[in-house]
Motif scaffolding. Structure first.
Motif, short mmCIF file in Angstrom:
data_model
loop_
_atom_site.label_atom_id
_atom_site.label_comp_id
_atom_site.label_asym_id
_atom_site.label_seq_id
_atom_site.Cartn_x
_atom_site.Cartn_y
_atom_site.Cartn_z
N TRP A 215 0.81 -1.23 0.00
CA TRP A 215 0.00 0.00 0.00
C TRP A 215 0.84 1.28 0.00
CZ3 TRP A 215 -0.21 3.74 3.93
CH2 TRP A 215 -1.24 4.69 3.82
N SER A 216 1.98 1.24 0.73
CA SER A 216 2.67 2.50 1.05
C SER A 216 3.68 2.91 -0.02
CB SER A 216 3.40 2.35 2.39
OG SER A 216 4.33 1.30 2.33
N THR A 217 4.05 4.20 0.04
CA THR A 217 5.18 4.69 -0.75
C THR A 217 6.36 5.03 0.17
OG1 THR A 217 4.26 6.94 -0.65
CG2 THR A 217 3.73 5.62 -2.59
N ILE A 218 6.05 5.24 1.45
CA ILE A 218 7.08 5.56 2.47
C ILE A 218 6.82 4.68 3.68
CG2 ILE A 218 7.93 7.36 4.05
CD1 ILE A 218 6.86 9.41 1.90
N VAL A 219 7.89 4.10 4.24
CA VAL A 219 7.75 3.31 5.46
C VAL A 219 8.53 4.01 6.56
CG1 VAL A 219 8.25 1.12 6.59
CG2 VAL A 219 7.48 1.15 4.24
N SER A 220 7.84 4.30 7.66
CA SER A 220 8.48 4.91 8.83
C SER A 220 8.56 3.85 9.92
CB SER A 220 7.66 6.11 9.32
OG SER A 220 8.25 6.65 10.48
N LEU A 221 9.77 3.35 10.14
CA LEU A 221 9.96 2.25 11.10
C LEU A 221 10.13 2.79 12.51
CD1 LEU A 221 12.56 0.31 8.95
CD2 LEU A 221 10.17 -0.35 9.30
N LEU A 222 9.68 2.00 13.49
CA LEU A 222 9.84 2.38 14.90
C LEU A 222 10.43 1.21 15.66
CD1 LEU A 222 6.30 3.91 15.50
CD2 LEU A 222 8.42 5.21 15.21
N ARG A 223 11.26 1.52 16.66
CA ARG A 223 11.73 0.45 17.54
C ARG A 223 10.64 0.15 18.58
NH1 ARG A 223 13.56 2.26 22.67
NH2 ARG A 223 13.41 4.52 22.71
N ILE A 224 10.76 -1.02 19.23
CA ILE A 224 9.88 -1.33 20.36
C ILE A 224 10.41 -0.55 21.56
CG2 ILE A 224 9.00 -3.15 21.87
CD1 ILE A 224 9.43 -5.12 19.54
N GLN A 225 9.59 0.33 22.11
CA GLN A 225 10.05 1.24 23.18
C GLN A 225 9.88 0.59 24.55
OE1 GLN A 225 8.45 5.05 21.07
NE2 GLN A 225 8.02 3.03 20.19
N ARG A 226 10.80 -0.34 24.83
CA ARG A 226 10.67 -1.19 26.02
C ARG A 226 10.63 -0.38 27.30
NH1 ARG A 226 10.85 -6.43 24.64
NH2 ARG A 226 11.65 -6.85 22.56
N GLU A 227 11.27 0.80 27.31
CA GLU A 227 11.30 1.62 28.51
C GLU A 227 9.91 2.16 28.87
OE1 GLU A 227 12.42 2.39 25.57
OE2 GLU A 227 12.42 4.54 25.15
N ARG A 228 8.96 2.08 27.92
CA ARG A 228 7.61 2.59 28.19
C ARG A 228 6.58 1.46 28.25
NH1 ARG A 228 8.54 6.52 23.48
NH2 ARG A 228 10.26 7.67 24.35
N ILE A 229 7.06 0.20 28.24
CA ILE A 229 6.13 -0.93 28.16
C ILE A 229 6.11 -1.67 29.48
CG2 ILE A 229 5.77 -3.19 27.08
CD1 ILE A 229 6.84 -2.04 24.51
N ASN A 230 4.91 -1.83 30.02
CA ASN A 230 4.73 -2.60 31.26
C ASN A 230 3.62 -3.60 31.07
OD1 ASN A 230 6.53 -1.75 33.25
ND2 ASN A 230 5.41 0.17 33.49
N GLY A 231 3.90 -4.84 31.39
CA GLY A 231 2.83 -5.85 31.44
C GLY A 231 2.13 -6.12 30.12
N ILE A 232 2.84 -5.96 29.00
CA ILE A 232 2.23 -6.25 27.69
C ILE A 232 2.93 -7.48 27.12
CG2 ILE A 232 2.08 -5.46 25.29
CD1 ILE A 232 1.56 -2.70 26.22
N ASP A 233 2.14 -8.40 26.57
CA ASP A 233 2.73 -9.58 25.94
C ASP A 233 3.16 -9.24 24.53
OD1 ASP A 233 2.61 -11.38 27.96
OD2 ASP A 233 0.58 -12.08 27.45
N LEU A 234 4.47 -9.28 24.29
CA LEU A 234 4.98 -8.97 22.96
C LEU A 234 5.24 -10.26 22.20
CD1 LEU A 234 7.58 -6.23 23.91
CD2 LEU A 234 5.34 -5.91 22.86
N PRO A 235 5.16 -10.21 20.86
CA PRO A 235 5.53 -11.40 20.09
C PRO A 235 7.01 -11.72 20.31
CG PRO A 235 4.70 -9.62 18.64
CD PRO A 235 4.78 -9.07 20.02
N ASP A 236 7.39 -13.00 20.18
CA ASP A 236 8.82 -13.31 20.31
C ASP A 236 9.56 -12.76 19.08
OD1 ASP A 236 8.55 -15.16 18.21
OD2 ASP A 236 8.00 -16.75 19.61
N LEU A 237 10.90 -12.69 19.17
CA LEU A 237 11.68 -12.02 18.12
C LEU A 237 11.47 -12.61 16.72
CD1 LEU A 237 13.74 -9.83 17.35
CD2 LEU A 237 15.55 -11.40 18.02
N PRO A 238 11.54 -13.95 16.55
CA PRO A 238 11.33 -14.49 15.20
C PRO A 238 9.95 -14.12 14.63
CG PRO A 238 12.25 -16.17 16.65
CD PRO A 238 11.92 -15.00 17.52
N THR A 239 8.92 -14.15 15.49
CA THR A 239 7.57 -13.79 15.01
C THR A 239 7.53 -12.32 14.63
OG1 THR A 239 6.67 -15.42 16.53
CG2 THR A 239 5.11 -13.82 15.64
N TYR A 240 8.13 -11.48 15.48
CA TYR A 240 8.12 -10.04 15.20
C TYR A 240 8.82 -9.76 13.87
CZ TYR A 240 8.20 -5.03 15.80
OH TYR A 240 7.99 -3.69 15.60
#
Ligand code: CP
Length: 311
Positions: A215-240
């Motif tokens: 769909w896109s013409t521009i992709v803006s990537l973001l890191r996972i901001q672990r310093e702001r994440i509490n108690g959230i289940d994240l996908p494991d690295l290979p899945t991510y």
């Protein structure tokens, strides 16, 4: 006259937004900076107050001030009287009493910079606040994209990764839309913005980067901001990585896309190292534009008519 703080891209009128981008372009050239040093801010003193770590934003604001002839002082939390129990408010009032000309502030809590700005007698510039806003980042992203693409009218920008905890994404959505782009978001369920988050209303939604890339013409990537994440289940690295990362293979297959990332990057998580040096990645060029945009912001805040800022 009221002091003109710059706390959000929403503080900028459309004319102000265009003026900052135009002036930033005057400062930056293909090889570096058109004016290595001007004296527009000679004799001015800028204080940098960062309650959270930073490399790009802090160094580029300092560099910008120096290139305009201003001097800078950096307040470090470590080693300050905050460690002896002084409050943040009293710390800010103490810095204010030293009579600087502008304060550049980063803080980890939403609303903190606006609250602290009320205590000071100089313009305050938001250098990144909680998950709410990072206005100069969005401006430098726009400046970099405009240099490469000429316009954002009709562009389709997909923000991929930890959108939920991103101050950058919130500021980008405002700036990119005002420049004519349509916005999409692509994130794992746990990192998608809340459905009642008005900043992301009317965005396209994608559940994998492969879908987003179609769909896109521009992709803006973001890191996972672990310093702001509490108690959230994240996908494991290979899945991510399989669903959301700009791998080298994907970047090679989609070399018509323009890739940006505010940094810092987590290599091997949301992006592969090889992508950084690909022609359609603007990630290092963004850092150069960071200095130019912050020069433009400081020059406007400190020398030009405050009507450029609407607040
Ligand atoms: N993009 C950004 O704000 O980077 P720093 O945290 O290094 O300043």
């Amino acid at each position: 006259m009221p002091i003109s703080h710059f706390l959000s891209t929403k503080d900028l009128s459309d004319a102000g937004l265009q003026a900052i981008l135009r002036d930033a372009r005057m400062f930056v050239s293909e090889l570096g900076f058109r004016h290595d040093r001007t004296e527009a801010l000679e004799g001015r003193n800028v204080v940098l107050v960062f309650f959270e770590p930073s490399t790009r934003t802090r160094l580029s604001f300092e560099t910008a001030a120096h290139r305009l002839g201003a001097s800078t002082v950096v307040f470090n939390v470590t080693g300050s009287s905050l460690e002896k129990g002084e409050s943040v408010e009293e710390t800010i009032a103490t810095i204010d009493a030293m009579r600087f000309d502008a304060m550049i502030m980063r803080h980890s809590h939403e609303g903190a910079i606006a609250k602290l700005a009320k205590l000071v007698h100089m313009p305050v510039v938001n250098a990144g606040e909680g998950i709410s806003s990072h206005p100069t980042q969005a401006l430098l992203d726009a400046s970099t994209l405009l240099e490469r693409l000429g316009t954002l009218q009709g562009a389709r920008v997909c923000v991929v990764g930890d959108v939920r905890h991103s101050r950058v994404a919130r500021s980008q959505v405002d700036v990119f839309r005002r420049l004519g782009a349509t916005i999409g978001v692509c994130a794992p369920q746990a990192l998608q913005p809340d459905t009642n988050d008005v900043d992301f209303h009317d965005c396209e939604h994608f559940t994998s980067i492969d879908e987003a890339l179609k769909w896109s013409t521009i992709v803006s990537l973001l890191r996972i901001q672990r310093e702001r994440i509490n108690g959230i289940d994240l996908p494991d690295l290979p899945t991510y990585r399989s669903q959301f990362a700009m791998t080298a293979d994907r970047a090679l297959q989609h070399n018509e896309q323009t890739i940006i990332h505010p940094g810092p990057v987590n290599l091997g998580v949301e992006i592969d190292e090889e992508v950084l040096s690909m022609k359609h990645s603007l990630i290092h060029r963004q850092v150069t534009h960071g200095v130019a945009v912050r020069m433009a912001v400081l020059q406007h805040i400190l020398t030009q008519h405050p009507s450029i800022i609407v607040n």
